[in-house]
Write an enzyme that holds these catalytic residues in place. Sequence first.
Site, short mmCIF file in Angstrom:
data_model
loop_
_atom_site.label_atom_id
_atom_site.label_comp_id
_atom_site.label_asym_id
_atom_site.label_seq_id
_atom_site.Cartn_x
_atom_site.Cartn_y
_atom_site.Cartn_z
CE1 TYR A 1 73.60 74.85 44.45
CE2 TYR A 1 71.07 74.18 45.38
CZ TYR A 1 72.33 74.02 44.32
OH TYR A 1 72.23 72.91 43.76
CE1 TYR B 1 72.73 72.68 38.86
CE2 TYR B 1 70.71 71.16 38.69
CZ TYR B 1 71.82 71.71 39.47
OH TYR B 1 72.07 71.09 40.86
CG ASP C 1 68.82 65.95 33.29
OD1 ASP C 1 67.84 65.37 34.06
OD2 ASP C 1 69.64 66.67 33.90
CE LYS D 1 65.44 68.28 41.42
NZ LYS D 1 66.42 68.66 40.46
#
Length: 425
Positions: free
Chosen positions: A19, A147, A241, A270
């Site tokens: 990014y 996302y 999610d 994560k």
Amino acid sequence: MSETRDWLTEGLPHIWLPYTQMKTSPAPLTVVSAQGVRIRLADGRGLIDGISSWWTACHGYGHPHIRAAVEAQLADLPHVMFAGLVHEPALRLASRLSALLPGDLERVFFTESGSVAVEVALKMAIQYWRNKGQPEKQRIAYFRHAYHGDTFATMALCDPDEGMHALFSGSMPDQIMAELPSDETMRRAFDLLLETHAERLAAVIIEPLVQGAGGMKMHDAATLAFISEACRRHEVLLIADEIMTGFGRSGQMFACQEAGVVPDIICLSKALTGGTLPLAATVARRHVFEAFLADDPTAALMHGPTYMANALACAAANASLDLFEREPRREQVAMIEAQLRAELGPCRELSGVADVRVKGAIGAVELTGAVDLDDLRRRFAELGVWVRPFGNVVYLMPPFVISAGDLATLTSAVHQVLGERAQRL
Ligand SMILES: *Cc1c(COP(=O)(O)O)cnc(C)c1O
């Protein structure tokens, strides 16, 4: 130090950062170690990590219990392929996750990243309906501001206007975007959307309670419960999610639990290994798994990443779960939540601030007008904190072990940097 310069000056021209506009963005900072909530830089400075290394390092860095577990595992078995072979750390982790997760979420498919965990969930959902004789149910509905990852199938489930993947829109599958049904009118609209598409819809996917990388948007438990109920009514699977929200971040161990919702499939990653090694899990309810049991070999789930269920990563995840049992993570999250509310709240008074939102150990300040991200990031580092805003959101998601004093340093840095910005507006 001259050695540092060698690998730095020689290596940087060979690195492509995520990014990042490599032409204009400032040079990255060089990290040599990290301990507790502090990231130590090569120039000797220490930064307080306000975002837990992309929301992973929930126990802080260098926790001795995770390190010991990984070292012991390294001596025995770092990795072995997971087809036809299994091992203790993966099986222990699978049964522990099943016990922690609500309802009959009990079949665990391990992968190595969040995006791939979502891809696997999508394959499960589509093939579930195919195995049940409804192969036309192939499309996925997602929500504005969502996302779900950076791979092609997951990019197609990210907000098309605000997401970072708009330039690939022509090469992605066309999925169905819904608005979060947060009031009665929107609930009717959501219901109608499911009714209209039900025959072709395999699943709805949602980041429960907090939508992360799409802007730290928050919705209440009643909205989540309504979505779950609507999915049942229209015979559409619900995929949660929880890659960001899972493992205590939103207050409960899993955000779904706050709404009493048991999704058909849940995605975790994560914080699963406490920010130490890459690992993800897609966990299915019993009825989803049972739809794959047949004499027909093509009914099986056809997926298998090379490094799935890596033994080191599973050992780290087991050690991380030990810490949730032994150390007061829930209490720490509640204290962080209260402090974020008290100390980020005053940012509302600053010009250029649209909203302040807090949920669990997540605090977000949404900005108005043009945001110079590089400038904000530079100022945060100058103030001794690692805070990396994206889009128009400055957020804090500290390690749960952070002290009240270090958290105050983070919140006052946010107030100061946004105050300086307000002066310039
Ligand atoms: C980070 C994230 C992903 C993608 O995970 P990666 O490991 O970066 O592929 C997917 N969904 C959510 C909600 C996330 O926060």
